[in-house]
Design an enzyme around this catalytic site. Structure first.
Site, PDB file in Angstrom:
ATOM      1  N   THR A  25       1.081  -1.151  -0.040  1.00 20.92           N
ATOM      2  CA  THR A  25      -0.082   0.063  -0.066  1.00 20.92           C
ATOM      3  C   THR A  25       0.732   1.374   0.322  1.00 20.92           C
ATOM      4  O   THR A  25       0.772   1.998  -0.869  1.00 20.92           O
ATOM      5  CB  THR A  25      -1.119   0.173   1.410  1.00 20.92           C
ATOM      6  OG1 THR A  25      -0.242   0.015   2.013  1.00 20.92           O
ATOM      7  CG2 THR A  25      -1.883  -0.929   1.277  1.00 20.92           C
ATOM      8  N   ASN A  26       2.184   0.953   0.449  1.00 22.71           N
ATOM      9  CA  ASN A  26       2.691   1.988   1.123  1.00 22.71           C
ATOM     10  C   ASN A  26       3.182   2.614  -0.963  1.00 22.71           C
ATOM     11  O   ASN A  26       3.517   3.407  -1.522  1.00 22.71           O
ATOM     12  CB  ASN A  26       3.897   2.204   1.704  1.00 22.71           C
ATOM     13  CG  ASN A  26       3.733   2.697   3.076  1.00 22.71           C
ATOM     14  OD1 ASN A  26       3.203   3.939   3.283  1.00 22.71           O
ATOM     15  ND2 ASN A  26       3.389   1.648   4.092  1.00 22.71           N
ATOM     16  N   HIS A 121       9.139   3.350   8.685  1.00 19.11           N
ATOM     17  CA  HIS A 121       8.732   1.874  10.116  1.00 19.11           C
ATOM     18  C   HIS A 121       7.063   2.350  10.379  1.00 19.11           C
ATOM     19  O   HIS A 121       7.143   3.948  11.761  1.00 19.11           O
ATOM     20  CB  HIS A 121      10.004   1.879  10.926  1.00 19.11           C
ATOM     21  CG  HIS A 121      10.122   0.966  11.874  1.00 19.11           C
ATOM     22  ND1 HIS A 121      10.025  -0.414  12.071  1.00 19.11           N
ATOM     23  CD2 HIS A 121       9.914   0.985  13.712  1.00 19.11           C
ATOM     24  CE1 HIS A 121       9.902  -0.631  13.242  1.00 19.11           C
ATOM     25  NE2 HIS A 121       9.371   0.291  13.702  1.00 19.11           N
ATOM     26  N   ASP A 157      16.347  -0.153  12.103  1.00 19.53           N
ATOM     27  CA  ASP A 157      15.590   0.937  11.530  1.00 19.53           C
ATOM     28  C   ASP A 157      16.144   2.126  13.171  1.00 19.53           C
ATOM     29  O   ASP A 157      16.165   2.277  13.759  1.00 19.53           O
ATOM     30  CB  ASP A 157      14.312  -0.005  13.126  1.00 19.53           C
ATOM     31  CG  ASP A 157      13.315  -0.631  12.240  1.00 19.53           C
ATOM     32  OD1 ASP A 157      13.493  -0.391  11.341  1.00 19.53           O
ATOM     33  OD2 ASP A 157      12.972  -1.735  12.873  1.00 19.53           O
TER      34      ASP A 157
END
Ligand code: GRF
Length: 214
Positions: A25-26, A121, A157
């Site tokens: 979806t991103n 993230h 991250d």
């Protein structure tokens, strides 16, 4: 700078390559923003480590080359990333986006795209890195979570933060409901961060990303 060179630079579109593993979806939001002219960039290739990723069909629906590279056919992550790098170079990729990419990225890619690779993230980093960030936030009982776009460094991250958006945790949130509200914000800040990059407004100074005034 000659006028001709200046106008070429201004009109040059940032060439993005996306690494994906799943739903996409991103990626879809980025493709929609490119198509609508809200994001001055083009996506030249999408690479997946997962054959069944919905993200692949989303790319193909827009006529964008979407390539499955099978991790099983490579002896190591470094070799796999070497193959990914070849494809990125073939498609003249300037900026790599990790759009729901669930595979650890090795120094082969990180060094080649230092400060030119972004990840999204679903938490306010450095809180809740790693898997199931939304579940971690609920279990820890925080009242605010959110999402983070950051440059990718060797530690997972942990790279310089480009943009963040806060999302309040509601009393009766489930992992699904919180994830859905965070995802809405993800879809807002990821394209924004890409546009800032495209405009040449991001400067990395140590852990900090300084955003120049537009
Ligand atoms: C998002 O929650 C993103 O923050 C995380 O993986 C998920 C990808 O979702 N890195 P999608 O594939 O973009 O729908």
């Amino acid at each position: 700078m000659h006028h001709e060179e200046q106008s070429r630079r201004v009109s040059h579109k940032l060439i993005i390559g996306a690494l994906v593993s799943g739903r996409g979806t991103n990626l879809q939001q980025i493709l929609d923003d490119v198509e609508a002219g809200r994001l001055h960039a083009s996506v030249s290739v999408v690479i997946s480590n997962c054959e069944s990723a919905e993200a692949i069909s989303r790319a193909k629906a827009r006529g964008i080359p979407a390539i499955f590279i099978d991790p099983k056919t490579y002896a190591s992550t470094e070799e796999y990333d070497g193959a990914v790098l070849d494809v990125l170079k073939t498609h003249a990729v300037e900026l790599v986006v990790l759009a729901g990419y669930m595979k650890i990225v090795s120094s082969v890619l990180i060094e080649a795209y230092r400060n030119r690779m972004m990840n999204i993230h679903p938490s306010l980093l450095p809180a809740f890195s790693g898997l199931h960030a939304q579940r971690q936030a609920l279990e820890r009982g925080v009242k605010v979570s959110g999402c983070t776009v950051h440059f990718v460094v060797e530690e997972v991250d942990a790279g310089p933060v480009i943009m963040q958006a806060a999302v309040p945790v509601e009393e009766y949130d489930t992992e699904e409901s919180l994830s859905a509200r965070i995802l809405e914000k993800e879809h807002q800040i990821f394209p924004k961060a890409l546009q800032l990059y495209s405009d040449g407004r991001l400067q990395v100074i140590g852990c900090r990303v300084v955003i120049a005034e537009g």
